[in-house]
Write a protein that holds these residues in place. Structure first.
Motif, PDB file in Angstrom:
ATOM      1  N   LEU A   1       0.827  -1.208   0.000  1.00  0.00           N
ATOM      2  CA  LEU A   1       0.000   0.000   0.000  1.00  0.00           C
ATOM      3  C   LEU A   1       0.860   1.258   0.000  1.00  0.00           C
ATOM      4  CD1 LEU A   1      -2.792   1.322   0.143  1.00  0.00           C
ATOM      5  CD2 LEU A   1      -2.690   1.091   2.645  1.00  0.00           C
ATOM      6  N   GLN A   2       1.924   1.264   0.794  1.00  0.00           N
ATOM      7  CA  GLN A   2       2.791   2.435   0.831  1.00  0.00           C
ATOM      8  C   GLN A   2       3.354   2.740  -0.553  1.00  0.00           C
ATOM      9  OE1 GLN A   2       2.665  -0.250   2.888  1.00  0.00           O
ATOM     10  NE2 GLN A   2       4.044   0.047   4.641  1.00  0.00           N
ATOM     11  N   GLY A   3       3.701   1.689  -1.283  1.00  0.00           N
ATOM     12  CA  GLY A   3       4.203   1.878  -2.631  1.00  0.00           C
ATOM     13  C   GLY A   3       3.140   2.437  -3.560  1.00  0.00           C
ATOM     14  N   LEU A   4       1.929   1.892  -3.481  1.00  0.00           N
ATOM     15  CA  LEU A   4       0.847   2.359  -4.351  1.00  0.00           C
ATOM     16  C   LEU A   4       0.532   3.830  -4.107  1.00  0.00           C
ATOM     17  CD1 LEU A   4      -1.566  -0.715  -4.134  1.00  0.00           C
ATOM     18  CD2 LEU A   4      -0.104  -0.085  -6.062  1.00  0.00           C
ATOM     19  N   VAL A   5       0.598   4.261  -2.866  1.00  0.00           N
ATOM     20  CA  VAL A   5       0.280   5.646  -2.528  1.00  0.00           C
ATOM     21  C   VAL A   5       1.219   6.622  -3.238  1.00  0.00           C
ATOM     22  CG1 VAL A   5       0.309   7.336  -0.644  1.00  0.00           C
ATOM     23  CG2 VAL A   5      -0.843   5.140  -0.329  1.00  0.00           C
ATOM     24  N   VAL A   6       2.491   6.240  -3.425  1.00  0.00           N
ATOM     25  CA  VAL A   6       3.442   7.139  -4.077  1.00  0.00           C
ATOM     26  C   VAL A   6       3.628   6.813  -5.557  1.00  0.00           C
ATOM     27  CG1 VAL A   6       4.655   7.716  -1.956  1.00  0.00           C
ATOM     28  CG2 VAL A   6       5.444   5.767  -3.322  1.00  0.00           C
ATOM     29  N   GLY A   7       2.777   5.933  -6.105  1.00  0.00           N
ATOM     30  CA  GLY A   7       2.772   5.723  -7.542  1.00  0.00           C
ATOM     31  C   GLY A   7       3.345   4.431  -8.050  1.00  0.00           C
TER      32      GLY A   7
ATOM     33  N   HIS B   1       3.558   0.620  -9.346  1.00  0.00           N
ATOM     34  CA  HIS B   1       2.641  -0.084 -10.243  1.00  0.00           C
ATOM     35  C   HIS B   1       2.258  -1.462  -9.715  1.00  0.00           C
ATOM     36  CE1 HIS B   1       5.107   2.644 -12.854  1.00  0.00           C
ATOM     37  NE2 HIS B   1       3.895   3.099 -13.016  1.00  0.00           N
ATOM     38  N   GLY B   2       2.855  -1.868  -8.615  1.00  0.00           N
ATOM     39  CA  GLY B   2       2.546  -3.175  -8.052  1.00  0.00           C
ATOM     40  C   GLY B   2       3.638  -3.623  -7.112  1.00  0.00           C
TER      41      GLY B   2
ATOM     42  N   ARG C   1      -5.787  -8.115  -3.065  1.00  0.00           N
ATOM     43  CA  ARG C   1      -6.906  -7.366  -2.489  1.00  0.00           C
ATOM     44  C   ARG C   1      -6.485  -5.979  -2.022  1.00  0.00           C
ATOM     45  NH1 ARG C   1     -12.163  -6.397  -2.811  1.00  0.00           N
ATOM     46  NH2 ARG C   1     -13.186  -6.093  -0.799  1.00  0.00           N
ATOM     47  N   ILE C   2      -5.287  -5.852  -1.500  1.00  0.00           N
ATOM     48  CA  ILE C   2      -4.808  -4.534  -1.067  1.00  0.00           C
ATOM     49  C   ILE C   2      -4.857  -3.553  -2.234  1.00  0.00           C
ATOM     50  CG2 ILE C   2      -2.787  -3.238  -0.272  1.00  0.00           C
ATOM     51  CD1 ILE C   2      -2.004  -5.734   1.351  1.00  0.00           C
ATOM     52  N   GLY C   3      -4.375  -3.994  -3.393  1.00  0.00           N
ATOM     53  CA  GLY C   3      -4.396  -3.134  -4.571  1.00  0.00           C
ATOM     54  C   GLY C   3      -5.797  -2.784  -5.012  1.00  0.00           C
TER      55      GLY C   3
ATOM     56  N   ARG D   1     -10.965   2.731  -1.041  1.00  0.00           N
ATOM     57  CA  ARG D   1     -11.328   2.227   0.292  1.00  0.00           C
ATOM     58  C   ARG D   1     -10.067   2.121   1.132  1.00  0.00           C
ATOM     59  NH1 ARG D   1     -14.810  -2.842  -1.790  1.00  0.00           N
ATOM     60  NH2 ARG D   1     -15.012  -3.302   0.443  1.00  0.00           N
ATOM     61  N   LEU D   2      -9.528   3.290   1.462  1.00  0.00           N
ATOM     62  CA  LEU D   2      -8.198   3.355   2.062  1.00  0.00           C
ATOM     63  C   LEU D   2      -8.151   2.747   3.462  1.00  0.00           C
ATOM     64  CD1 LEU D   2      -5.330   4.279   1.554  1.00  0.00           C
ATOM     65  CD2 LEU D   2      -5.923   6.520   2.480  1.00  0.00           C
ATOM     66  N   ALA D   3      -9.176   2.964   4.260  1.00  0.00           N
ATOM     67  CA  ALA D   3      -9.179   2.416   5.614  1.00  0.00           C
ATOM     68  C   ALA D   3      -9.120   0.889   5.582  1.00  0.00           C
ATOM     69  CB  ALA D   3     -10.407   2.897   6.380  1.00  0.00           C
ATOM     70  N   GLU D   4      -9.890   0.280   4.679  1.00  0.00           N
ATOM     71  CA  GLU D   4      -9.869  -1.177   4.560  1.00  0.00           C
ATOM     72  C   GLU D   4      -8.526  -1.660   4.019  1.00  0.00           C
ATOM     73  OE1 GLU D   4     -13.682  -2.949   2.925  1.00  0.00           O
ATOM     74  OE2 GLU D   4     -14.035  -0.801   2.594  1.00  0.00           O
ATOM     75  N   ALA D   5      -7.980  -0.914   3.059  1.00  0.00           N
ATOM     76  CA  ALA D   5      -6.670  -1.278   2.517  1.00  0.00           C
ATOM     77  C   ALA D   5      -5.607  -1.215   3.607  1.00  0.00           C
ATOM     78  CB  ALA D   5      -6.310  -0.349   1.358  1.00  0.00           C
ATOM     79  N   MET D   6      -5.681  -0.183   4.457  1.00  0.00           N
ATOM     80  CA  MET D   6      -4.709  -0.049   5.553  1.00  0.00           C
ATOM     81  C   MET D   6      -4.822  -1.207   6.525  1.00  0.00           C
ATOM     82  SD  MET D   6      -4.948   4.052   6.290  1.00  0.00           S
ATOM     83  CE  MET D   6      -4.149   3.875   7.889  1.00  0.00           C
ATOM     84  N   GLU D   7      -6.042  -1.590   6.874  1.00  0.00           N
ATOM     85  CA  GLU D   7      -6.228  -2.682   7.823  1.00  0.00           C
ATOM     86  C   GLU D   7      -5.676  -3.989   7.266  1.00  0.00           C
ATOM     87  OE1 GLU D   7      -7.043  -5.012  10.990  1.00  0.00           O
ATOM     88  OE2 GLU D   7      -7.043  -2.814  10.891  1.00  0.00           O
ATOM     89  N   LEU D   8      -5.952  -4.263   6.003  1.00  0.00           N
ATOM     90  CA  LEU D   8      -5.429  -5.487   5.402  1.00  0.00           C
ATOM     91  C   LEU D   8      -3.907  -5.408   5.278  1.00  0.00           C
ATOM     92  CD1 LEU D   8      -5.850  -8.230   4.158  1.00  0.00           C
ATOM     93  CD2 LEU D   8      -6.458  -7.125   1.990  1.00  0.00           C
ATOM     94  N   GLN D   9      -3.379  -4.245   4.938  1.00  0.00           N
ATOM     95  CA  GLN D   9      -1.922  -4.095   4.851  1.00  0.00           C
ATOM     96  C   GLN D   9      -1.271  -4.337   6.202  1.00  0.00           C
ATOM     97  OE1 GLN D   9       0.638  -3.046   2.048  1.00  0.00           O
ATOM     98  NE2 GLN D   9       1.247  -4.415   3.701  1.00  0.00           N
ATOM     99  N   HIS D  10      -1.884  -3.864   7.275  1.00  0.00           N
ATOM    100  CA  HIS D  10      -1.345  -4.116   8.612  1.00  0.00           C
ATOM    101  C   HIS D  10      -1.219  -5.620   8.877  1.00  0.00           C
ATOM    102  CE1 HIS D  10      -3.031   0.039  10.069  1.00  0.00           C
ATOM    103  NE2 HIS D  10      -1.925   0.162   9.359  1.00  0.00           N
TER     104      HIS D  10
END
Length: 350
Positions: free
Chosen positions: A236-242, A244-245, A260-262, A269-278
């Motif tokens: 997720l941190q990578g996707l936030v700054v651009g 590609h995967g 699913r994170i992507g 749905r950033l909150a859900e993405a953050m929770e799954l990334q955690h």
């Protein structure tokens, strides 16, 4: 300092000398998404287990991954002969072709790193003949103490000009005797049109952001360069700054959770993405700590006891026993993501 050749157009004479129809058809950027550096499967006699390799390939394709990587750091290529490397690539390529009726074609990226330009190009040619579509290459690190940045840039450009496969840079200091390519050097390397991506296993998201921001400039405005992190703990941190995967070893175990994170990020749905990334980051820490041996130990936990006989590492490494501290930590640390992965599998069957 030696200047970097001007590769800002595909008409560069330096590139024309190595042009091939295969590369002409593959020069487009790799599709966005999760790429899986596959573990190696060995049979009870220690040989390449083709059936298990192809079963795992099909499992990953069913999880909607963007592509496959063979002979990455999780793939024990350093424990294989050249013939065995070709066997694995061919097995994966055959499985991908077999699944082509139900899946879009996927890239097959082969690890082709070696210490000399000559052997690296040979490995690229062998990988291409076995069915790979791209090559993943570490910087040569054996003589890192006397190897300049200019020499590393030249190494990648020479390889890219002679390789029949498009090339991705693999920045993994732990596997390259501490060689850690900074963003300036990566952008110099990325100027070559047959270098089409980078895997940043260094975990430096600031470097990732700088490469994303700068790469189109050195490629003449073209947006045909894949930038991916090399670990599931910063998808997720990578996707936030651009980015590609990602090219993440943990996706061997929980590919759908990584994918699913992507999807959540793309849907806003950033909150859900953050929770799954955690949760993925917590589980991935075990894979990072115990390396490919830990990933192999987790295979039977995630995918059934039938995986245990084919996931033993080659010597000098040995498997973690079921009652070992490592096995207990892996189970406890990954069980949450295991449950999520199982739920995602079940959802696809409804």
């Amino acid at each position: 300092m030696t200047s970097t050749p001007d590769y800002t157009t595909l008409n560069s004479p330096s590139f024309q000398t190595a042009e091939s129809p295969l590369r002409q058809s593959q020069r487009g950027r790799l599709p966005n998404g999760v790429y899986v550096p596959m573990i190696a499967f060995f049979d009870v006699n220690g040989g390449i287990d083709i059936a298990s390799t192809q079963r795992h390939t099909a499992r990953l394709l069913d999880a909607d991954v963007a592509g496959l990587v063979v002979h990455g750091s999780n793939g024990e290529a350093v424990h294989m002969s050249r013939d065995e490397r070709r066997t694995v690539i061919k097995a994966v390529a055959d499985a991908v072709r077999h699944a082509s009726d139900s899946h879009a074609p996927v890239p097959i990226i082969a690890g082709c790193g070696a210490q000399s330009m000559w052997e690296t190009v040979e490995l690229c040619r062998e990988a291409q003949s076995a069915g790979a579509t791209h090559a993943l290459i570490l910087p040569p690190g054996y003589y890192s103490g006397i190897l300049s940045k200019d020499a590393i840039v030249s190494f990648f450009h020479q390889v890219a000009s002679q390789s029949p496969l498009p090339v991705l840079i693999y920045n993994f200091p732990a596997a390259a005797n501490g060689v850690d390519l900074d963003s300036d050097t990566l952008l110099r390397i990325a100027a070559h049109p047959n270098i089409v991506g980078v895997k940043l296993t260094c975990g430096n998201t600031g470097k990732l952001a700088r490469v994303v921001a700068g790469v189109s400039k050195v490629r003449g405005g073209r947006k045909d360069f894949f930038v991916g992190g090399g670990s599931a703990d910063f998808i997720l941190q990578g996707l936030v700054v651009g980015a590609h995967g990602t090219i993440s070893g943990f996706a061997n175990l929980a590919p759908r959770a990584c994918v699913r994170i992507g999807h959540l990020f793309e849907e806003g749905r950033l909150a859900e993405a953050m929770e799954l990334q955690h949760q993925v980051a917590e589980a991935d820490w075990l894979a990072i700590r115990y390396g490919f041996v830990g990933v192999k130990a987790a295979m039977s936990m995630f995918h059934g006891e039938q995986e245990k006989p084919c996931t033993h590492p080659r010597l000098p490494f040995t498997s973690h026993t079921e009652d070992s501290t490592a096995a207990r930590e892996i189970w406890e640390g990954m069980s949450g993501v295991l449950a999520i992965e199982n739920d995602l599998v079940a959802a696809t069957k409804q």
